[in-house]
Scaffold this motif. Structure first.
Motif, short mmCIF file in Angstrom:
data_model
loop_
_atom_site.label_atom_id
_atom_site.label_comp_id
_atom_site.label_asym_id
_atom_site.label_seq_id
_atom_site.Cartn_x
_atom_site.Cartn_y
_atom_site.Cartn_z
N HIS A 418 17.77 -13.77 -20.58
CA HIS A 418 19.00 -14.46 -20.99
C HIS A 418 19.69 -13.80 -22.18
CE1 HIS A 418 21.49 -17.75 -22.66
NE2 HIS A 418 21.50 -18.25 -21.43
N ARG A 419 18.95 -13.48 -23.23
CA ARG A 419 19.40 -12.81 -24.46
C ARG A 419 20.14 -13.71 -25.45
NH1 ARG A 419 21.88 -6.86 -24.10
NH2 ARG A 419 23.40 -7.78 -22.68
N ILE A 434 17.97 -31.43 -18.26
CA ILE A 434 18.22 -30.37 -19.24
C ILE A 434 18.66 -29.11 -18.51
CG2 ILE A 434 17.10 -28.93 -21.00
CD1 ILE A 434 15.11 -31.46 -21.19
N LYS A 435 19.72 -28.48 -19.03
CA LYS A 435 20.29 -27.29 -18.39
C LYS A 435 20.43 -26.15 -19.40
CE LYS A 435 21.53 -29.11 -14.25
NZ LYS A 435 21.30 -28.53 -12.91
N LEU A 436 20.09 -24.95 -18.96
CA LEU A 436 20.34 -23.74 -19.73
C LEU A 436 21.69 -23.18 -19.33
CD1 LEU A 436 19.31 -21.55 -21.71
CD2 LEU A 436 18.23 -20.41 -19.76
N LEU A 437 22.55 -22.92 -20.33
CA LEU A 437 23.94 -22.50 -20.07
C LEU A 437 24.17 -21.06 -20.52
CD1 LEU A 437 25.76 -25.61 -21.60
CD2 LEU A 437 24.97 -25.35 -19.24
N ASP A 438 25.38 -20.60 -20.23
CA ASP A 438 25.96 -19.36 -20.77
C ASP A 438 25.10 -18.12 -20.53
OD1 ASP A 438 27.50 -17.47 -21.97
OD2 ASP A 438 27.73 -18.53 -23.86
N PHE A 439 25.30 -17.51 -19.39
CA PHE A 439 24.60 -16.27 -19.03
C PHE A 439 25.47 -15.04 -19.30
CE2 PHE A 439 21.76 -19.25 -17.32
CZ PHE A 439 20.57 -18.61 -16.98
N ALA A 442 23.28 -12.25 -20.31
CA ALA A 442 22.10 -12.04 -19.46
C ALA A 442 22.09 -10.62 -18.89
CB ALA A 442 22.07 -13.06 -18.33
N LYS A 443 20.87 -10.12 -18.65
CA LYS A 443 20.74 -8.71 -18.27
C LYS A 443 19.52 -8.54 -17.38
CE LYS A 443 20.65 -4.17 -20.57
NZ LYS A 443 20.54 -3.50 -21.89
N HIS A 444 19.58 -7.56 -16.49
CA HIS A 444 18.41 -7.20 -15.68
C HIS A 444 17.47 -6.32 -16.49
CE1 HIS A 444 21.02 -8.33 -12.24
NE2 HIS A 444 19.87 -8.66 -11.68
N HIS A 445 16.18 -6.48 -16.22
CA HIS A 445 15.18 -5.62 -16.87
C HIS A 445 14.14 -5.20 -15.84
CE1 HIS A 445 12.85 -4.04 -20.27
NE2 HIS A 445 11.80 -4.40 -19.56
N PRO A 446 13.99 -3.92 -15.56
CA PRO A 446 14.82 -2.84 -16.09
C PRO A 446 16.23 -2.90 -15.51
CG PRO A 446 13.36 -2.00 -14.39
CD PRO A 446 12.96 -3.43 -14.61
N ARG A 482 10.22 -11.60 -23.33
CA ARG A 482 9.49 -12.01 -24.53
C ARG A 482 10.45 -12.29 -25.69
NH1 ARG A 482 5.29 -7.11 -24.59
NH2 ARG A 482 7.30 -6.07 -24.27
N SER A 483 11.60 -11.63 -25.67
CA SER A 483 12.64 -11.92 -26.67
C SER A 483 13.19 -13.32 -26.47
CB SER A 483 13.76 -10.89 -26.59
OG SER A 483 13.25 -9.57 -26.60
#
Length: 574
Positions: A418-419, A434-439, A442-446, A482-483
């Motif tokens: 997500h970052r 509960i909702k996680l917002l704002d992507f 967000a980024k793919h890894h790798p 992990r971040s």
């Protein structure tokens, strides 16, 4: 030829003289650069300022141009003009230059000459006008966006700072405020009037804006620190009390929005004009735009209705530069990766289907607009809830953490992180979901592509919740899931303590604290918090990513064990 940005002292001095950096910011960037060098990095001074948002690209380019042309710094030019006209002696100028060097905060050289009575205000203005005539075209004046600051209050602040640093005289301010000059009537902003009359230079203007912004941040920080001193810990809000308050607030919100506001700020007028433009362009299509919901740095979100089904939805729109240039921040609009990030966010959300993540329903293009449609979620952010509740009870904080960990587990299975996990991006619904917002970050890894949208080592995220590797302070470690676990750990601490573990008005100092400061003990603030929760927090907040939970699944297991303790306690109680 030596790269101009390998001369940090000269680069920093020019940035100071132009008012682009304050003395504190210069010292912080140098400290940050030294820290990176000790870790084995080699970063140009200008690049650090650029990545941290202290300077814009156009400001960096202007400073580099000064260096390439070996142009004298503005203080030296100011001094040359003053000496040539006999306004002060070389000894007086040198004395003031020494005072400027010793001062803990930056002020233009004219400030010291005026303070020592070596120069009159009239001679000071004559020098500034000569500088303005002699200088090459500079940056356009920076527009200031200070929340909850009325135009009249901003004019007063602007005038106070300009007068304090000897950039203008009281008589020149009176021309604007009391309309003593014939042409003062047509100006609404003091900055526009002073620039038009050549009473201040563009460099002075940038310095004034920086000073106002820093004072606002410092005032807010001091106010928050005073609030924290008055927190008296008890049990904290649980789920039932939180949901009840959310329902009350949403009910009150409907009543408030039914009343039309008459006294609109300039920014609000532009926002409404943008809303009307978008509403008109979408009218022939499948959506009817109803009302604004929120506005971010690059996009806007509106409440809308599917014409065929009558379903209420939220639609996030990326308007073109021409349509939104008066509404959204100019620096964000000129970001070349703005549209690519929006498209990446849209593509990531289209792959995600999870009860704790906002669901995307549709996407497309209309004329100059990119958009995607989401389920309409009405609730309050965790940040807003903590503002009211001060802190939450342990069990409820763990339940919220578990819900977000489940969301992170789902996106990590898709190789996405997500970052920007933080309380402001966590929404609590009236039914308790509960909702996680704002992507948006967000980024793919790798990465799925070798061509990166974000420039290498660019710092993205929120400093209060950012892991050390995300700020670039851990060598050979790129951000990953992990971040996000670290950011979620900061959020858990925030729910239990009512504030993040680290606090500082400077983003740079704050990022250094995440790397160097000891992890605070939540039990020192709230001794009733279980050892198990303290242990979970310590592992989530480990400085080195290898010592944290390696996956959300590991974290979920420990959270479930901790919550099982509360369930067992309840069943055993009489």
């Amino acid at each position: 030829m030596e790269h101009p940005r390998t001369k940090p002292a000269l680069f920093g001095q020019i940035a100071l003289e132009l008012g682009f950096l304050s003395q504190e910011e210069l010292e912080e960037v140098l400290k940050y650069q030294q820290k990176l060098q000790s870790l084995g990095y080699s970063e140009f001074f200008g690049d650090i300022c650029l990545k941290l948002g202290y300077l814009t690209k156009s400001q960096v380019d202007q400073i580099i141009q000064y260096q390439r042309n070996t142009t004298p710094t503005p203080s030296l030019t100011y001094g040359q003009i003053g000496l040539q006209n006999g306004f002060f002696t070389p000894q007086q100028l040198q004395e003031c230059i020494e005072l400027q060097k010793k001062s803990p905060t930056y002020a233009p050289i004219g400030h010291y000459l005026l303070k020592k009575n070596y120069i009159t205000p009239e001679n000071h203005q004559a020098i500034l006008k000569a500088l303005s005539r002699a200088s090459s075209p500079s940056l356009p004046p920076k527009t200031v966006q200070l929340t909850k600051t009325s135009p009249s209050e901003l004019n007063q602040l602007y005038g106070r700072v300009a007068l304090e640093y000897g950039m203008v005289t009281p008589q020149q301010l009176d021309e604007f405020f009391y309309k003593k000059a014939p042409d003062a009537q047509k100006f609404k902003k003091l900055e526009d009037y002073l620039l038009a009359k050549n009473y201040i230079t563009t460099g002075d203007h940038h310095f004034i804006i920086k000073t106002i912004e820093k004072r606002k941040i410092s005032e807010k920080y001091t106010q928050r620190q005073n609030e924290l001193k008055n927190i008296h810990y008890g049990k904290g809000w649980g789920k039932q009390l939180t949901v009840q308050w959310i329902q009350e607030q949403l009910s009150l919100g409907e009543t408030k929005t039914s009343k039309s506001k008459t006294n609109l700020t300039e920014a609000e007028i532009h926002s409404r004009l943008l809303f009307l433009k978008i509403k008109q362009m979408f009218s022939p299509n499948v959506f009817r735009i109803v009302a604004p919901l929120s506005q971010g740095g690059t996009a806007v979100v509106y409440r809308a209705i599917y014409r065929q089904t009558g379903q209420e939805v939220a639609i996030k729109i990326l308007p073109s530069y021409e349509v939104s240039k008066d509404v959204l921040p100019r620096d964000m609009l000129q970001d070349q990766a703005r549209e690519k990030r929006f498209q990446r966010e849209k593509l990531i959300l289209q792959k995600i289907h999870h009860p704790n993540i906002v669901q995307i329903l549709d996407a497309g293009e209309v004329q100059d607009f990119s958009y995607y449609v989401m389920e309409l979620l009405e609730g309050l952010t965790l940040d807003r809830i903590i503002w009211k509740a001060k802190y939450l009870e342990e069990r409820y904080a763990l339940e919220i953490t578990l819900s977000i960990a489940l969301a992170l587990e789902h996106i990590w299975k898709l190789s996405v992180f997500h970052r920007d996990v933080k309380p402001d991006n966590i929404l609590i619904l009236p039914n308790g979901n509960i909702k996680l917002l704002d992507f948006g970050l967000a980024k793919h890894h790798p990465p799925t592509s070798k061509k990166q949208i974000t420039p290498e080592n660019l710092i993205l995220g929120t400093p209060s919740y950012m892991a050390p590797e995300q700020s670039g302070l851990l060598k050979n470690f790129d951000p990953d899931i992990r971040s996000d676990i670290y950011s979620l750990g900061i959020t858990l601490f925030y729910m239990l303590a009512g504030h993040p573990p680290y606090s500082h008005p400077s983003p740079l100092s704050l990022m250094m604290m995440h790397l160097e400061e000891e992890i605070p003990s939540i039990r020192q603030k709230r001794p009733e918090i279980s050892h198990q929760t303290e242990s979970i927090l310590q592992k989530m907040l480990a400085k080195h990513p290898d010592y944290r939970y390696q996956t959300p699944s590991e974290l979920i297991n420990d959270l479930k064990k901790a919550l099982a303790f509360f369930l067992k306690e309840r069943t055993q109680s009489p």
